[in-house]
Motif scaffolding. Sequence first.
Motif, mmCIF file in Angstrom:
data_model
loop_
_atom_site.group_PDB
_atom_site.id
_atom_site.type_symbol
_atom_site.label_atom_id
_atom_site.label_comp_id
_atom_site.label_asym_id
_atom_site.label_seq_id
_atom_site.Cartn_x
_atom_site.Cartn_y
_atom_site.Cartn_z
ATOM 1 N N HIS A 45 4.028 -16.160 3.780
ATOM 2 C CA HIS A 45 3.982 -14.719 3.548
ATOM 3 C C HIS A 45 3.705 -13.968 4.852
ATOM 4 N N GLU A 104 14.766 -9.549 5.283
ATOM 5 C CA GLU A 104 15.452 -10.086 4.101
ATOM 6 C C GLU A 104 14.681 -11.233 3.460
ATOM 7 N N THR A 105 13.791 -11.853 4.201
ATOM 8 C CA THR A 105 13.050 -13.005 3.694
ATOM 9 C C THR A 105 11.917 -12.628 2.745
ATOM 10 N N ASN A 107 10.108 -11.268 -0.589
ATOM 11 C CA ASN A 107 10.337 -11.118 -2.026
ATOM 12 C C ASN A 107 9.691 -9.792 -2.457
ATOM 13 N N GLU A 108 10.485 -8.741 -2.543
ATOM 14 C CA GLU A 108 9.975 -7.397 -2.831
ATOM 15 C C GLU A 108 9.276 -7.304 -4.185
ATOM 16 N N ASP A 109 9.695 -8.112 -5.157
ATOM 17 C CA ASP A 109 9.118 -8.048 -6.499
ATOM 18 C C ASP A 109 7.702 -8.626 -6.566
ATOM 19 N N LYS A 126 7.191 -14.523 1.028
ATOM 20 C CA LYS A 126 8.565 -14.827 1.417
ATOM 21 C C LYS A 126 9.337 -15.360 0.214
ATOM 22 N N ARG A 127 10.640 -15.160 0.232
ATOM 23 C CA ARG A 127 11.509 -15.703 -0.813
ATOM 24 C C ARG A 127 11.491 -17.226 -0.736
ATOM 25 N N GLU A 128 11.767 -17.840 -1.853
ATOM 26 C CA GLU A 128 11.754 -19.301 -1.944
ATOM 27 C C GLU A 128 12.688 -19.935 -0.905
ATOM 28 N N GLU A 129 13.870 -19.353 -0.732
ATOM 29 C CA GLU A 129 14.829 -19.927 0.209
ATOM 30 C C GLU A 129 14.417 -19.741 1.670
#
Length: 141
Positions: A45, A104-105, A107-109, A126-129
């Motif tokens: 994060h 882009e990495t 996770n806004e939600d 951060k997003r999972e990917e």
Amino acid sequence: MSLIRRNPGLFPSIWNDVLTPDWFGGTDFQNHTLPAVNIREAETHFTLELAVPGMKKEDFNIEIDDDVLTISMEREAEKQEEENGYTRREFRYSSFKRAFTLPETVNEDAIEAEYTDGILRFSLPKREEALPKPKRLIEIA
């Protein structure tokens, strides 16, 4: 680099005398600034911190629109003192607005915010990917 000294002459800037400090006991016009910001990246994060002491969490407005995190604050205060038949009434208005483009990495939600001890702190997971993938062993057949 060279240092150049300038002689203010006989008449230093009158604005320095008039505006600093405020003759009415207010604050210095030159010291109004945006809150200090710290941004740290961890493996899973980002952490975003703003130093905004003396506020309440209700004073803040936080929005996300098109990958932009916008943090703003508006606060009005009135103070009235009566002494020896005189009334002194002061109005104070403070505000700021900061906008941060999210990578882009993020996770806004899953973004979370908290306000503790004058620090407005955001956790931007951060997003999972985008998370680092664990090492794995490949066996030779």
